[in-house]
Structure formats: C-alpha cells, structure tokens
Scaffold this motif. Structure first.
Motif, PDB file in Angstrom:
ATOM      1  N   SER A 153       0.799  -1.212   0.000  1.00 29.43           N
ATOM      2  CA  SER A 153       0.000   0.000   0.000  1.00 29.43           C
ATOM      3  C   SER A 153       0.837   1.270   0.000  1.00 29.43           C
ATOM      4  O   SER A 153       0.391   2.315  -0.453  1.00 29.43           O
ATOM      5  N   ASP A 154       2.083   1.190   0.491  1.00 27.84           N
ATOM      6  CA  ASP A 154       2.949   2.360   0.511  1.00 27.84           C
ATOM      7  C   ASP A 154       3.876   2.415  -0.696  1.00 27.84           C
ATOM      8  O   ASP A 154       4.783   3.244  -0.762  1.00 27.84           O
ATOM      9  N   GLY A 155       3.657   1.527  -1.665  1.00 23.59           N
ATOM     10  CA  GLY A 155       4.446   1.538  -2.877  1.00 23.59           C
ATOM     11  C   GLY A 155       5.674   0.657  -2.852  1.00 23.59           C
ATOM     12  O   GLY A 155       6.343   0.499  -3.874  1.00 23.59           O
ATOM     13  N   ARG A 156       5.987   0.057  -1.714  1.00 24.44           N
ATOM     14  CA  ARG A 156       7.155  -0.830  -1.645  1.00 24.44           C
ATOM     15  C   ARG A 156       6.897  -2.116  -2.424  1.00 24.44           C
ATOM     16  O   ARG A 156       5.785  -2.610  -2.482  1.00 24.44           O
ATOM     17  N   ILE A 157       7.965  -2.650  -3.011  1.00 23.38           N
ATOM     18  CA  ILE A 157       7.898  -3.947  -3.677  1.00 23.38           C
ATOM     19  C   ILE A 157       8.396  -4.995  -2.693  1.00 23.38           C
ATOM     20  O   ILE A 157       9.522  -4.908  -2.189  1.00 23.38           O
ATOM     21  N   THR A 158       7.554  -5.974  -2.370  1.00 18.72           N
ATOM     22  CA  THR A 158       7.919  -6.972  -1.375  1.00 18.72           C
ATOM     23  C   THR A 158       7.718  -8.385  -1.934  1.00 18.72           C
ATOM     24  O   THR A 158       7.138  -8.568  -2.997  1.00 18.72           O
ATOM     25  N   ALA A 159       8.214  -9.366  -1.183  1.00 20.90           N
ATOM     26  CA  ALA A 159       8.098 -10.767  -1.593  1.00 20.90           C
ATOM     27  C   ALA A 159       6.639 -11.195  -1.614  1.00 20.90           C
ATOM     28  O   ALA A 159       5.802 -10.699  -0.858  1.00 20.90           O
ATOM     29  N   ASN A 160       6.329 -12.158  -2.495  1.00 28.32           N
ATOM     30  CA  ASN A 160       4.972 -12.686  -2.600  1.00 28.32           C
ATOM     31  C   ASN A 160       5.055 -14.204  -2.721  1.00 28.32           C
ATOM     32  O   ASN A 160       5.219 -14.892  -1.717  1.00 28.32           O
ATOM     33  N   VAL A 161       4.994 -14.760  -3.926  1.00 26.05           N
ATOM     34  CA  VAL A 161       5.262 -16.188  -4.082  1.00 26.05           C
ATOM     35  C   VAL A 161       6.739 -16.459  -3.770  1.00 26.05           C
ATOM     36  O   VAL A 161       7.096 -17.501  -3.243  1.00 26.05           O
ATOM     37  N   ALA A 162       7.593 -15.501  -4.093  1.00 28.51           N
ATOM     38  CA  ALA A 162       8.990 -15.597  -3.671  1.00 28.51           C
ATOM     39  C   ALA A 162       9.085 -15.239  -2.198  1.00 28.51           C
ATOM     40  O   ALA A 162       8.578 -14.203  -1.772  1.00 28.51           O
ATOM     41  N   ALA A 163       9.716 -16.102  -1.425  1.00 27.27           N
ATOM     42  CA  ALA A 163       9.934 -15.794  -0.007  1.00 27.27           C
ATOM     43  C   ALA A 163      11.018 -14.731   0.146  1.00 27.27           C
ATOM     44  O   ALA A 163      10.952 -13.876   1.030  1.00 27.27           O
ATOM     45  N   GLU A 164      12.026 -14.788  -0.737  1.00 24.59           N
ATOM     46  CA  GLU A 164      13.104 -13.810  -0.753  1.00 24.59           C
ATOM     47  C   GLU A 164      13.804 -13.881  -2.098  1.00 24.59           C
ATOM     48  O   GLU A 164      13.634 -14.836  -2.854  1.00 24.59           O
ATOM     49  N   TYR A 165      14.590 -12.837  -2.392  1.00 24.16           N
ATOM     50  CA  TYR A 165      15.347 -12.873  -3.641  1.00 24.16           C
ATOM     51  C   TYR A 165      16.648 -12.098  -3.484  1.00 24.16           C
ATOM     52  O   TYR A 165      16.797 -11.267  -2.590  1.00 24.16           O
ATOM     53  N   PHE A 166      17.590 -12.413  -4.383  1.00 27.15           N
ATOM     54  CA  PHE A 166      18.923 -11.832  -4.327  1.00 27.15           C
ATOM     55  C   PHE A 166      19.309 -11.347  -5.717  1.00 27.15           C
ATOM     56  O   PHE A 166      18.954 -11.960  -6.721  1.00 27.15           O
ATOM     57  N   VAL A 167      20.049 -10.252  -5.756  1.00 27.23           N
ATOM     58  CA  VAL A 167      20.502  -9.672  -7.018  1.00 27.23           C
ATOM     59  C   VAL A 167      22.026  -9.697  -7.037  1.00 27.23           C
ATOM     60  O   VAL A 167      22.674  -9.309  -6.060  1.00 27.23           O
ATOM     61  N   SER A 168      22.588 -10.161  -8.151  1.00 21.88           N
ATOM     62  CA  SER A 168      24.043 -10.220  -8.273  1.00 21.88           C
ATOM     63  C   SER A 168      24.640  -8.816  -8.288  1.00 21.88           C
ATOM     64  O   SER A 168      23.944  -7.828  -8.561  1.00 21.88           O
ATOM     65  N   GLU A 169      25.947  -8.719  -8.000  1.00 20.46           N
ATOM     66  CA  GLU A 169      26.608  -7.422  -7.928  1.00 20.46           C
ATOM     67  C   GLU A 169      26.542  -6.667  -9.243  1.00 20.46           C
ATOM     68  O   GLU A 169      26.471  -5.428  -9.256  1.00 20.46           O
ATOM     69  N   ASP A 170      26.560  -7.379 -10.365  1.00 19.11           N
ATOM     70  CA  ASP A 170      26.499  -6.697 -11.657  1.00 19.11           C
ATOM     71  C   ASP A 170      25.066  -6.378 -12.084  1.00 19.11           C
ATOM     72  O   ASP A 170      24.838  -5.770 -13.133  1.00 19.11           O
ATOM     73  N   GLY A 171      24.067  -6.755 -11.274  1.00 23.13           N
ATOM     74  CA  GLY A 171      22.671  -6.440 -11.554  1.00 23.13           C
ATOM     75  C   GLY A 171      22.050  -7.250 -12.668  1.00 23.13           C
ATOM     76  O   GLY A 171      20.936  -6.942 -13.107  1.00 23.13           O
ATOM     77  N   LEU A 172      22.701  -8.324 -13.097  1.00 20.02           N
ATOM     78  CA  LEU A 172      22.222  -9.102 -14.234  1.00 20.02           C
ATOM     79  C   LEU A 172      21.506 -10.386 -13.846  1.00 20.02           C
ATOM     80  O   LEU A 172      20.800 -10.972 -14.678  1.00 20.02           O
ATOM     81  N   THR A 173      21.682 -10.838 -12.612  1.00 20.34           N
ATOM     82  CA  THR A 173      21.094 -12.119 -12.205  1.00 20.34           C
ATOM     83  C   THR A 173      20.231 -11.941 -10.969  1.00 20.34           C
ATOM     84  O   THR A 173      20.700 -11.437  -9.933  1.00 20.34           O
ATOM     85  N   TYR A 174      18.965 -12.360 -11.083  1.00 11.64           N
ATOM     86  CA  TYR A 174      18.020 -12.316  -9.963  1.00 11.64           C
ATOM     87  C   TYR A 174      17.693 -13.760  -9.585  1.00 11.64           C
ATOM     88  O   TYR A 174      17.221 -14.534 -10.428  1.00 11.64           O
ATOM     89  N   THR A 175      17.942 -14.098  -8.323  1.00  7.63           N
ATOM     90  CA  THR A 175      17.649 -15.448  -7.834  1.00  7.63           C
ATOM     91  C   THR A 175      16.505 -15.367  -6.837  1.00  7.63           C
ATOM     92  O   THR A 175      16.587 -14.634  -5.839  1.00  7.63           O
ATOM     93  N   PHE A 176      15.435 -16.111  -7.112  1.00  2.47           N
ATOM     94  CA  PHE A 176      14.240 -16.100  -6.269  1.00  2.47           C
ATOM     95  C   PHE A 176      14.090 -17.453  -5.579  1.00  2.47           C
ATOM     96  O   PHE A 176      14.125 -18.496  -6.242  1.00  2.47           O
ATOM     97  N   LEU A 177      13.921 -17.416  -4.263  1.00  2.00           N
ATOM     98  CA  LEU A 177      13.609 -18.621  -3.501  1.00  2.00           C
ATOM     99  C   LEU A 177      12.124 -18.580  -3.176  1.00  2.00           C
ATOM    100  O   LEU A 177      11.651 -17.683  -2.477  1.00  2.00           O
ATOM    101  N   LEU A 178      11.386 -19.561  -3.701  1.00  2.19           N
ATOM    102  CA  LEU A 178       9.923 -19.522  -3.630  1.00  2.19           C
ATOM    103  C   LEU A 178       9.390 -20.203  -2.375  1.00  2.19           C
ATOM    104  O   LEU A 178      10.012 -21.118  -1.822  1.00  2.19           O
ATOM    105  N   ARG A 179       8.219 -19.746  -1.924  1.00  2.98           N
ATOM    106  CA  ARG A 179       7.494 -20.421  -0.857  1.00  2.98           C
ATOM    107  C   ARG A 179       6.995 -21.770  -1.359  1.00  2.98           C
ATOM    108  O   ARG A 179       6.777 -21.950  -2.560  1.00  2.98           O
ATOM    109  N   ASP A 180       6.808 -22.700  -0.442  1.00  6.02           N
ATOM    110  CA  ASP A 180       6.311 -24.025  -0.828  1.00  6.02           C
ATOM    111  C   ASP A 180       4.870 -24.249  -0.402  1.00  6.02           C
ATOM    112  O   ASP A 180       4.383 -25.375  -0.374  1.00  6.02           O
ATOM    113  N   ASP A 181       4.154 -23.145  -0.075  1.00  4.62           N
ATOM    114  CA  ASP A 181       2.786 -23.279   0.434  1.00  4.62           C
ATOM    115  C   ASP A 181       1.779 -22.481  -0.389  1.00  4.62           C
ATOM    116  O   ASP A 181       0.740 -22.074   0.109  1.00  4.62           O
TER     117      ASP A 181
END
Length: 495
Positions: free
Chosen positions: A66-94
């Motif tokens: 509601s405040d405009g932030r982008i947060t996790a949803n089906v992804a529990a968390e995610y990581f971005v590589s230092e060069d900004g080219l690779t996004y790794t998402f770890l998904l919820r299992d529920d």
C-alpha cells in the motif's frame, strides 16, 4: 518508467450479514468495470480491466504494498548479483493453484518458466512481451531469430528456485514482476483448459487471493445480473487469514455506474468532470492522481509525413480557447514528461502567423486535394470531456488555418486496432502509466529522437487528466494503483 507511490483505498460493501464489524472482514466487495475483459490469460491480456481482475486472481513473485514498496509474494526472498544481471528467487512451498475445485497442485518455479516462455513465444503474439525484452535472449526468441524457447533467460533449479538473467541491469524489473504478464502459468492446468485458457470461468486457474466462480457477459444486455464476474476467497492460500473479503462481485459495462455508486450498490468509482463535482459536493471521500495526458498524434505514413503540416497544426490552436476549465483536467503545453531538446524548448507555443505560413507551405507540398476528407479518431469514453477538447481544437484549426477534418468516435478495441494498423489520419489519444518516460514515448511513436517528438510535432499534449477515486467512508485497506487501474482487494475491510 516512473513508479509512483500508491495510496491505500477501500472498495467494500456490506451486502452480506453475519460479518464481524470489529474485524471488518467477511464482506463481498462490489465494483463496476467498464468492459468485458475478453481474456484473463495474463500473458496475452491487455487493458486496465484485465489487469484489475488478474491482479486478484494471480500472485506473482513480488507484490506492491500500500505504501508503494515492492515486497516478496510467491517468492519468499530474492537476491541480485553485484552486476545487476542475475536475480535469484527462492519460492514459498505453500502456494497452491485452485482449478475445478482442486487444490492439489503447488505453484513452483517451473510455472514461472512456462509463463515467460509463453510470453515470448512468437505463436502467442503477446503485446506485452516488449516490456520484458531486457531478459536474456527474449527479443530474439520473440521475433523468431532464436527458434528455441528454452533460450529465454528464465530457469528453474528445482521446484522452488528461479533464476532470471538480464542482458543489462534494469532497476525496474522488481516492479515489472508485479504486473500481469509476469504471473505464473502451470503447464498441466493450461493443457487441461483445451485451448480455452483464460476465456471463461472454467478455464482460469488461480494461485492468488481469489478464484472465479461465475463469468457471464451478454453484449446485448445491460443487466447487472447478466453481466457479472464473481470471485470467492482462495481458502487454501497460506495467507488466507489475511484475505479479509469473502468475495468480489464485478458488474460488467453497467449503463449508469454513477447511479450504481450513489445508491450504494457499488462502493467505489473513478469519476471526473460533472460527476466528480457532484460527489465532492456530497463530501464523498476521494483521492486524486494526475496520471495521464490527452494529446494528438499524426499518422506519419500518410499526408502527415510532411513535418510542416504537423508543426502548423501543433502551433495553430490557442490553448486558452481550447481549455475547458473542468475539474480533473488542466492545460498541457509541454511534452510529458518535459523533454529538453537541443534548442532548449520543451513546448510548442500558439503562433498564428508562423502556423499559417507553415501550413500553406506544407499544404502546397502535400497537394491540397490530399487534405480533403481527413478524419481524426478518438476512443469512446465514459465521459465526453476529451471529445469537447477535440471539438474546440478542430474549431481553432478551421478558424486560423482553414483546415477541416471530421471526428470519428471508435470503441476502445476498434481505436486500438486502427492505431495498430495505421487506419487513421489524426488520433486523439490518452497516454497513461507506461508512457510516463521519454523512453516509453519513443517506444510508442517509433524511431524518433527526443527532439523529433517535440520539434516535429509527433505528439501534441493537450490536457492532463486527474483521476479521482471515490470510495465508501467505512472502508479501508485496499491498494490502488492509478497508473494501471489495479485495485488489490485482499486486504480490504469494511467497518
């Protein structure tokens, strides 16, 4: 693209008894939508109506709060590589898919891989694919230069790990992953729809807060009972306790949405002009968003390939005479957003002498008989304000330049089709949301530089439009995005 902070709204109604007033949960929200969506296939659907419905049926990797932030949803968390080219998402299992009364299928990384491969599949012909061309090999796959869908830079490593690889850093990717084209698609359920995926209530699997129980549309009826989409809460969702509404009812193409809202049948309304004046006078709460601009563009493949003609019409009307001074609209002179050209100018001013000289030169070069029978198209709208602006502009052109053309009002679908195939001379169109950047203007208007957009009058801004969102005084918790028209109902309460 510019991302604006979203505001909390509520769109709820108390049609069903037995709800807890202290908790504000258990209501069925009711809302008018201006058209039948046609399809609710996230990878191919277009338009604000489809986006609104898909946002409540599907959950993506990320979500907008509601405040405009982008947060996790089906992804529990995610990581971005230092060069900004690779996004790794770890998904919820529920997270589960609901389809045909069954909750046995989990939402996995493979569902996102399949969705993106569908998005870029040339056979699908998705109009949304270009938004994600930053993904590795996506453009080449989409245009057929690379014939293998598995070349797209979206990969699953087991059921709950997803990796997206980009060709260059794109800080907007998290936001894009909250939009309709990035929603997952389960291949098994897709195949079970037998070629009717997204076309009716029995062919829309849902992994989101709600699922469809009823979808009926009769184009020859204005009955709210005939033209209705019903959704109910997805009880299997692991966050079901946070899905406060019992369900959602959407009335399709109701003839009098203002009356519907005023009588309390629906509990939210987007309005402008006289309708907005009436609701403001009644002290109905609302929030305002200046989120779009109406303007004029030319078909440069026809007579308006002549830059003198375009410039003459851009400078040949007095905006003071055209301005309607209506609530929700204000005069627009500069290109939106401001583009600083090589000459330092950001707007084309009314200059009748220069406009006349330029028009005469352009008319001679284009041969005057080619200027007979030209037409300007405009999309049919729930209000007539844009049409009134256009009528005043045409009057100015006739008075100052002796230029005449007719107005043709088209349905939204026919208008989009005419633009796409070049079946127009001039068009009055509304740019919203995704066109709020110079890059997006260039994408919309072709291979023109920023300077050409203004100096060659490819697009002439006429007026800003402010969207006013009215809502019930007793409601809270809805998230509204004025640039996409998306209302997220899952957190809505009514007290």
């Amino acid at each position: 693209m510019k991302i604006s902070v979203l505001i909390i709204f509520a769109l709820v109604c108390a049609f069903f008894a037995g709800c807890s007033e202290s908790e504000g949960s258990g209501f069925v929200f009711k809302y008018d939508i201006p058209a039948n969506p046609g399809t609710l296939d996230p990878q191919t659907a277009t338009g604000r109506v489809a986006s609104l419905l898909i946002a409540n049926l599907f959950d993506g990797l990320l979500r907008v709060e509601s405040d405009g932030r982008i947060t996790a949803n089906v992804a529990a968390e995610y990581f971005v590589s230092e060069d900004g080219l690779t996004y790794t998402f770890l998904l919820r299992d529920d997270v589960y898919w609901y389809f045909d009364g069954d909750y046995s299928v989990k939402c996995t990384a493979y569902d996102f891989v399949f969705a993106f491969r569908r998005l870029f599949n040339p056979a699908i012909k998705s109009e949304n694919a270009h938004l994600f061309y930053n993904i590795k090999n996506s453009r080449e796959v989409h245009n057929g230069a690379i014939p293998h869908l598995d070349a797209v830079g979206v990969e699953a490593f087991g059921d709950f790990e997803l990796v997206i690889t980009l060709e260059e850093p794109n800080p907007l990717l998290p936001y894009l992953l909250t939009t309709s084209p990035a929603m997952p698609c389960n291949e098994e359920l897709f195949e079970r729809t037998a070629g009717r995926y997204g076309l009716n209530a029995n062919s829309v699997p849902s992994n989101g807060a709600f699922f469809i129980t009823h979808w009926n549309f009769d184009p020859f009826s204005n009955s709210s009972e005939s033209n209705l989409i019903i959704m109910r809460r997805n009880e299997k969702n692991s966050e079901a306790e946070r899905i406060y509404p019992r369900g959602l009812n959407f009335f399709i193409n109701y003839a009098e949405p203002l009356a519907h809202f005023a009588e309390g049948t629906t509990h939210a309304l987007i309005a402008e002009g006289e309708a907005a004046d009436t609701l403001i006078a009644r002290e109905i709460p609302y929030d305002a968003f200046e989120n779009s601009v109406w303007g004029i563009t030319f078909n440069t493949s026809g007579v308006f390939r002549n830059a003198d003609l375009r410039y003459a019409l851009a400078a040949g009307f007095d905006r003071a005479e055209v301005n309607l001074n209506k609530i929700g609209f204000r005069e627009a002179r500069e290109i939106i957003p401001p583009i600083i050209t090589t000459s330092g100018a950001t707007q084309i001013e009314f200059d009748i002498e220069t406009a006349r000289e330029t028009y005469e030169r352009g008319a001679d070069a284009a041969r005057r008989n080619n200027l007979v029978g030209l037409r300007v198209i405009i999309p049919a709208d729930e209000n007539s304000t844009a049409y009134q602006y256009l009528s005043r502009i045409l009057h100015e052109w006739q008075k100052h330049l002796g230029f005449f053309c007719s107005i043709e009002v088209l349905t939204a679908d026919n208008f989009d089709r005419a633009l796409a195939c070049g079946d127009y001379d001039i068009a009055m169109l509304k740019l919203t949301g995704e066109y709020n950047s110079p890059e997006a203007y260039l994408n919309r208007f072709g291979d023109f530089t920023e300077e050409m957009l203004l100096e060659q009058a490819i697009f002439i801004p006429v007026c800003f439009q402010t969207e006013m969102f009215f809502y019930d005084k007793k409601s809270e918790g809805l998230v509204y995005n004025p640039f996409t028209g998306t209302v997220i109902f899952r957190d809505g309460k009514y007290f």
